[in-house]
Design an enzyme around this catalytic site. Structure first.
Site, short mmCIF file in Angstrom:
data_model
loop_
_atom_site.label_atom_id
_atom_site.label_comp_id
_atom_site.label_asym_id
_atom_site.label_seq_id
_atom_site.Cartn_x
_atom_site.Cartn_y
_atom_site.Cartn_z
CG HIS A 184 -1.74 1.20 1.52
ND1 HIS A 184 -3.15 1.64 0.35
CD2 HIS A 184 -2.03 2.16 1.55
CE1 HIS A 184 -3.33 2.57 0.97
NE2 HIS A 184 -2.68 3.00 1.54
CG ASP A 226 -11.53 3.51 6.22
OD1 ASP A 226 -11.33 3.91 6.98
OD2 ASP A 226 -11.86 3.39 4.48
NE ARG A 244 -10.13 9.73 9.93
CZ ARG A 244 -8.83 9.19 9.46
NH1 ARG A 244 -9.31 7.76 8.47
NH2 ARG A 244 -8.19 9.78 8.83
CB SER A 269 -8.45 4.20 7.30
OG SER A 269 -8.87 4.83 6.37
CE LYS A 301 -9.36 2.07 3.80
NZ LYS A 301 -8.89 3.84 3.51
N1 URA Z 1 -5.87 6.84 3.28
C1 URA Z 1 -6.93 5.88 4.33
O1 URA Z 1 -7.30 5.50 3.14
N2 URA Z 1 -7.28 6.66 4.36
C2 URA Z 1 -7.00 7.27 5.94
O2 URA Z 1 -7.40 8.05 7.22
C3 URA Z 1 -5.97 8.63 4.93
C4 URA Z 1 -5.60 7.99 3.56
#
Ligand code: URA
Length: 430
Positions: free
Chosen positions: A82, A161, A168, A183, A187
């Site tokens: 990622h 999320d 957020r 977050s 994922k």
């Molecule tokens: N990318 C994400 O997937 N989540 C965040 O909170 C910030 C950047």
């Protein structure tokens, strides 16, 4: 459980239990707790933080809020990567076939770009016919048969999320390290990763502007990985200038192809790609040292195995490999320097925004992008230039490009003395 008590507890900096965090997450997903209470809780988290147990609990509960992808039928360690997002970041395109050609399955769900940063799915969609939306069964079958698939995020993964991130975004609570860490990690875990390599970008084109912030985010994510049994390594990489030389979509795919097929590359892109790939190979258990992993990675670039795998992958998802060639925008315009000097800084975010103005990126998530436009940056930090030398070439379908040209010129600063430059791999946190 009383929501106000939980908000107050965090407001005063006390540790929340797993059950209290569960009450918050499930209550929000099930619509039994309203936005205003979650907003208040998020702001309390923003100021008071979450410790490692709380951050792991939040991650775990977000994973459990929706579907998860089970890749255990592969009977091997599934390693995912990622990136926290950068300008010119085509590392996934380079790394995916490298990993797969070494016999490690690469099964990735990727995002689209937003704002000044690009997304792998958009880049792949510049290839004619390429499908980024595969049914889950076909995705799994392709990983099993070919060892590689890369698709857009689908299904009901981590709905908590999605909902919390949207809140957020409008409550000033995006830039909280435990919230960002949970977050991202939720994922990755929900999409089936056993082990994770994070490319944490640091610099003026990145989310994390300083090494200290980036290191803190890295340590938080590595700690979540340890608690939730997903071995995690974070590589801090430089985003004080775009990665490689192409910024856009079609042109970035071509740059990745040139690295894999022709061994023609910009050193920073090569170094970051090799480091990320080597960490993945090491976590997958295919090498006994990181050094050996690096050798394996370099070998499959040099002997063409990685490029062969890239072709197989593109064709498996219905892409036409012959459509990857020089960019086909209406005009190419050179942007040149006014005076001599050494390049002392590049405002990377502005370069990303200039590409967005050309149509290569999105201002809002519903914008359409133009895959054939972008920027070729001819310079790197520290380069010595003469007046009239080329800084960049813009590939454009617009008639009026003044704003883009001024943005690129304004983003690049010069000095009269030689400039020291940093390497592109800054640190590895494990
Ligand atoms: N990318 C994400 O997937 N989540 C965040 O909170 C910030 C950047």
């Amino acid at each position: 459980m009383n929501t106000v008590e939980i908000i107050n507890k965090k407001k005063y900096g006390k540790e929340l239990s797993y059950e209290e965090i569960e009450h918050i997450v499930n209550g929000y997903v099930n619509d039994t707790i309203p936005d205003y209470q979650i907003s208040s809780w998020l702001m309390a988290v923003y100021f008071q933080g979450l410790n490692s147990d709380e951050t792991s609990a939040l991650t775990d509960l977000m994973v459990k809020s929706g579907e998860t992808i089970d890749l255990s039928f592969l009977n091997t360690t599934v390693v995912d990567k990622h990136s926290t997002g950068g300008v010119g970041d085509k590392v996934s395109l380079v790394v995916a076939p490298i990993i797969s050609s070494l016999g490690i399955p690469f099964a990735k769900m990727s995002g689209r770009g937003l704002g000044h940063t690009g997304g792998t799915v958009d880049k792949l969609e510049s290839i004619s016919g390429f499908h980024t939306e595969l049914p889950l069964d076909r995705f799994k079958e392709q990983v099993k048969e070919l060892g590689i698939a890369l698709v857009g995020q689908s299904g009901n993964l981590v709905p908590a999320d999605k909902k919390i991130y949207a809140l957020r975004d409008v409550t000033g609570t995006v830039d909280s390290i435990p919230l960002i860490a949970s977050s991202i990690m939720s994922k990755k875990i929900a999409s089936g990763a056993d082990a994770i390599v994070l490319d944490i970008k640091v610099g003026n084109g990145a989310f994390m502007k300083t090494k200290e912030e980036a290191k803190k985010l890295a340590e938080t994510m590595v700690a979540i990985g340890k608690k939730l049994n997903r071995e995690t390594v974070a590589v801090l990489t430089n985003m004080d200038q775009p990665l490689g030389k192409e910024i856009g979509n079609g042109n970035e795919v071509l740059e990745a192809v040139k690295l894999l097929r022709d061994q023609e590359y910009s050193q920073d892109l090569y170094d970051v790609s090799v480091e990320i790939a080597a960490q993945m190979v090491y976590l997958a258990g295919k090498a006994s040292t990181e050094e050996q992993a690096r050798k394996l990675v370099e070998e499959v670039i040099q002997n063409g195995d990685a490029y062969e795998k890239f072709v197989t992958f593109i064709e498996a998802q219905d892409g036409d490999i012959s459509s990857i060639h020089e960019i086909e925008a209406k005009n190419s315009i050179d942007v040149t320097t006014d005076g001599p000097g050494y390049i002392s800084s590049i405002e990377t975010q502005q370069i990303g925004e200039a590409a967005m103005l050309l149509g290569a990126g999105r201002k809002t998530k519903d914008d359409q992008i133009d895959h054939q436009v972008g920027i070729t940056l001819h310079v790197k930090l520290g380069d010595a230039l003469q007046a009239g030398d080329k800084l960049a070439t813009i590939h454009t379908n617009m008639d009026d490009n003044d704003e883009v040209i001024q943005k690129i010129k304004g983003a690049i600063s010069f000095t009269t003395t030689r400039v020291e430059t940093k390497g592109s791999v800054i640190d590895v946190i494990q």
